[in-house]
Design an enzyme around this catalytic site. Sequence first.
Site, PDB file in Angstrom:
ATOM      1  N   GLU A 111       0.843  -1.202   0.000  1.00 22.17           N
ATOM      2  CA  GLU A 111       0.000   0.000   0.000  1.00 22.17           C
ATOM      3  C   GLU A 111       0.872   1.243   0.000  1.00 22.17           C
ATOM      4  OE1 GLU A 111      -2.350  -0.432   3.581  1.00 22.17           O
ATOM      5  OE2 GLU A 111      -2.808  -2.518   3.054  1.00 22.17           O
ATOM      6  N   LYS A 113       1.998   4.783   1.567  1.00 25.17           N
ATOM      7  CA  LYS A 113       1.989   5.356   2.911  1.00 25.17           C
ATOM      8  C   LYS A 113       1.602   6.829   2.794  1.00 25.17           C
ATOM      9  CE  LYS A 113       4.647   5.250   7.183  1.00 25.17           C
ATOM     10  NZ  LYS A 113       4.673   6.641   7.600  1.00 25.17           N
ATOM     11  N   ASP A 115       0.684  10.549   3.592  1.00 27.19           N
ATOM     12  CA  ASP A 115       1.327  11.439   4.544  1.00 27.19           C
ATOM     13  C   ASP A 115       0.331  12.467   5.067  1.00 27.19           C
ATOM     14  OD1 ASP A 115       3.420  12.221   6.031  1.00 27.19           O
ATOM     15  OD2 ASP A 115       4.501  13.255   4.438  1.00 27.19           O
ATOM     16  N   TYR A 222      -6.985   2.378   5.576  1.00 31.92           N
ATOM     17  CA  TYR A 222      -6.017   1.319   5.310  1.00 31.92           C
ATOM     18  C   TYR A 222      -6.094   0.131   6.259  1.00 31.92           C
ATOM     19  CZ  TYR A 222      -3.618   4.155   8.777  1.00 31.92           C
ATOM     20  OH  TYR A 222      -3.316   4.882   9.895  1.00 31.92           O
ATOM     21  N   LYS A 308      10.619   3.722   3.240  1.00 25.36           N
ATOM     22  CA  LYS A 308      10.511   5.178   3.028  1.00 25.36           C
ATOM     23  C   LYS A 308      11.421   5.624   1.899  1.00 25.36           C
ATOM     24  CE  LYS A 308       8.680   6.665   7.352  1.00 25.36           C
ATOM     25  NZ  LYS A 308       8.741   7.569   8.487  1.00 25.36           N
ATOM     26  N   CYS A 402      11.396  48.675   9.054  1.00 20.98           N
ATOM     27  CA  CYS A 402      11.013  48.301   7.703  1.00 20.98           C
ATOM     28  C   CYS A 402      12.166  48.546   6.724  1.00 20.98           C
ATOM     29  CB  CYS A 402       9.783  49.091   7.283  1.00 20.98           C
ATOM     30  SG  CYS A 402       9.338  48.812   5.578  1.00 20.98           S
ATOM     31  N   CYS A 405      10.755  51.601   4.246  1.00 21.39           N
ATOM     32  CA  CYS A 405      10.463  52.969   4.669  1.00 21.39           C
ATOM     33  C   CYS A 405      11.099  53.322   6.003  1.00 21.39           C
ATOM     34  CB  CYS A 405       8.955  53.190   4.745  1.00 21.39           C
ATOM     35  SG  CYS A 405       8.195  52.319   6.113  1.00 21.39           S
ATOM     36  N   CYS A 420       4.829  46.213   8.849  1.00 19.69           N
ATOM     37  CA  CYS A 420       5.138  47.632   8.743  1.00 19.69           C
ATOM     38  C   CYS A 420       3.793  48.333   8.700  1.00 19.69           C
ATOM     39  CB  CYS A 420       5.934  47.929   7.472  1.00 19.69           C
ATOM     40  SG  CYS A 420       5.937  49.693   7.075  1.00 19.69           S
ATOM     41  N   CYS A 426       4.692  53.643   2.851  1.00 18.98           N
ATOM     42  CA  CYS A 426       5.717  52.639   2.563  1.00 18.98           C
ATOM     43  C   CYS A 426       5.615  52.252   1.080  1.00 18.98           C
ATOM     44  CB  CYS A 426       5.495  51.436   3.467  1.00 18.98           C
ATOM     45  SG  CYS A 426       6.765  50.199   3.330  1.00 18.98           S
TER      46      CYS A 426
HETATM   47  P1  AMP Z   1       5.041   6.140  11.361  1.00 17.70           P
HETATM   48  O1  AMP Z   1       4.271   7.314  11.885  1.00 17.70           O
HETATM   49  O2  AMP Z   1       6.105   6.538  10.388  1.00 17.70           O
HETATM   50  O3  AMP Z   1       5.480   5.212  12.423  1.00 17.70           O
HETATM   51  O4  AMP Z   1       4.017   5.320  10.457  1.00 17.70           O
HETATM   52  C1  AMP Z   1       2.801   4.877  10.961  1.00 17.70           C
HETATM   53  C2  AMP Z   1       1.701   5.712  10.400  1.00 17.70           C
HETATM   54  O5  AMP Z   1       1.659   5.639   8.992  1.00 17.70           O
HETATM   55  C3  AMP Z   1       0.343   5.244  10.807  1.00 17.70           C
HETATM   56  O6  AMP Z   1      -0.014   5.747  12.067  1.00 17.70           O
HETATM   57  C4  AMP Z   1      -0.532   5.828   9.730  1.00 17.70           C
HETATM   58  O7  AMP Z   1      -0.968   7.089  10.152  1.00 17.70           O
HETATM   59  C5  AMP Z   1       0.385   6.036   8.553  1.00 17.70           C
HETATM   60  N1  AMP Z   1      -0.022   5.325   7.344  1.00 17.70           N
HETATM   61  C6  AMP Z   1      -0.199   5.901   6.139  1.00 17.70           C
HETATM   62  N2  AMP Z   1      -0.559   5.012   5.219  1.00 17.70           N
HETATM   63  C7  AMP Z   1      -0.642   3.805   5.834  1.00 17.70           C
HETATM   64  C8  AMP Z   1      -0.989   2.510   5.386  1.00 17.70           C
HETATM   65  N3  AMP Z   1      -1.287   2.251   4.125  1.00 17.70           N
HETATM   66  N4  AMP Z   1      -0.989   1.525   6.309  1.00 17.70           N
HETATM   67  C9  AMP Z   1      -0.655   1.773   7.592  1.00 17.70           C
HETATM   68  N5  AMP Z   1      -0.318   2.989   8.066  1.00 17.70           N
HETATM   69  C10 AMP Z   1      -0.304   4.009   7.201  1.00 17.70           C
HETATM   70 ZN    ZN Z   2       7.491  50.106   5.448  1.00 15.26          ZN
END
Ligand code: AMP
Ligand code: ZN
Length: 663
Positions: A111, A113, A115, A222, A308, A402, A405, A420, A426
């Site tokens: 899957e 990951k 962010d 997930y 990662k 500033c 000015c 400012c 200005c």
């Molecule tokens: P970490 O914070 O780096 O330890 O990674 C764990 C976190 O990755 C989990 O708490 C999720 O919030 C996030 N995460 C994002 N995508 C996934 C996924 N496909 N499966 C599991 N965790 C995921």
């Molecule tokens: Zn100014």
Amino acid sequence: MNQEDRIKRLRKKLHIYNNAYYNEDESLISDFEFDMLLKELEELEKKYPQFYDENSPTVRIGGEVTKKFQSFNHNYPMYSLANTYSKDEIKEWIRRIEKKYGQNINDFNCELKFDGASINLYYEKGKLVRALTRGDGIKGDDVTSNIKTIKNIPLILNGAYPEKFEIRGEVILPIDSFNYLNSKRKEEGLPLFRNPRNTASGSLKLQDSREVAVRRLKCFFYSVVGENSFLFHSELLKKSRQWGFFIPETMKRVNSVDEIFHFIDFWENKKTELPYEIDGIVIKVNSIKVQNELDFTSKVPRWAISYKYKAERQSTRLLSVTYQVGRTGAVTPVANFEPINLSGTIVKRATLHNSDQIEKLSLRIGDYVYVEKGGEIIPKIVGIDQLRRGNFDDLIKFITYCPDCGSKLKKIQGEAQHYCKNENECKTQIIGKIQHFVSRKAMNIEGFGSERVVLLFNNGVINNIAEIYKIEIEDLVSLEGMAEKSAINLIKSIKQSKKQPFQKVLFSIGIRHVGETVASKLANHFGSIENLINSSYDDLISVEEIGEKIINSIINYFNNSQNLLIIEKLLKVGLNFKTVENNKKSNILNGKNIVISGTFENLSREKIKQLILENGGNLSSAVNSKTKIIIGGQSIGPSKKKKAEILKIPIISEKDFLEMLDT
Ligand code: AMP
Ligand code: ZN
């Protein structure tokens, strides 16, 4: 059909349309029709509060305000994931778990990951009952009312779902939503958000759920927790799609290490094409039985690992910090460093946002800073190489005056930015204000690009926005690079811009924090600039979605006599400073400030307001010495009544009011 049935049917329909739109990419009705149904439901719910439902589609609009988030224990801890940057370690991980399990393992689910911020949702009898953040893994914060505003999270489930279960997902902010949000903040002179992830997790902790509702967050799921009637994790996820959860199609079930590596390589190349950010991939043992056998260490599940990607990060030497003054006076520090190549583009500067940021890094000239670039996001400084520091004497101190000015900078309480305040003198601010005023989204004066504004300003043709309307052909043709034809065209488009409606004019004059949306709300609410200028704090707070910050900025703006002078000049040259100019019926109430109070028998308050505006009056909500008339209905507010007596302001009935307009 009785009202309860109608309400229930509307809710059901809206849940279906919503789910189809956000999770299946399918529009079953037009946005307009959707909004109309939602509005109808909202009105019915207001009228019949006895049919309240905490999971009604109307909760997505937000409205609940949480002062302090309550924390709760998770039923199952929310562990983090073991992670690695190396493929060898993935092979090793497989060897390790095979040894522990005692058999070969060759069924994995790969899957992305995502962010963002993780979230744990509790469903009972097909209804969302609670949403907890990850917190420290053991305990999380209850952010249910905020979560309910996220449109691709189902509030009510479909199909044959388990009676009671938990599902985990990542709340993310897609890159285009992030950019949109920041462009709006820029427009309003607000500090920009740093990246989609921080913005997503910050959003979950906002106190006002209405604010969360407009941020366009999404949730990708997930894992389903505490559900043992399925053999395979991937099947369980697919099944949960049918219940209404969004499971990205990117996941892939694989049977060998080679396939895992292929998945890793594929997304390493493709990840910048995704509309959201990922920071790696996750590999999970797919058999739920094997997962249960392998179990958890004290920190992480043994049955999963994340790979990662190395961020596109480079270190480079900081050469200087310069400061930019924006059109609203906000001062932004910019780091200038030795040029580096980040994913194909040459980068030599990055914003440092504000003084807090500089302090946090305790930045010195000569430091080696780490610069990162992810997706399409502007580069940022993420840290300092502690082994290669510049001289302590070169510690960067935020400027106090500033750069343009020379006036002393101020910090507004509760904001990170320095300002400012010399807004009328200005130079950079004035030029910025003019550039904003003529820009496409504002007065839309064609042929008036940023460079041209600078040219005209430097040659003394214009010193403020009001002078734009005094420009004559002779002023222009003598300028370098200005042909007669383009001069004529410019004058034409300046004239043309006088037709812009009030809301655009209000946006164009550049009140800090008043962006396009706020401007149009204010224009609709107050109807004219006089009303806005005369409005009190109480008048302003009654406008939807207008908060403290905006109010203070508006009041400040109109307290500045130079600003009032400019507005007066713009009024004289004929810009639209009223919303209702077109439906004007008479001038009977010319310029009178009128307050409405109480309830009325025949006319709605909205109708009365409309009549006031149509006949040249100004609306205001507070009684003060400028109030000319009070239209009073039943149960008129006692304090208003008293004030009216003291100030000798006549209180008239709705009948009197109508008669007054009849003459
Ligand atoms: P970490 O914070 O780096 O330890 O990674 C764990 C976190 O990755 C989990 O708490 C999720 O919030 C996030 N995460 C994002 N995508 C996934 C996924 N496909 N499966 C599991 N965790 C995921
Ligand atoms: Zn100014």
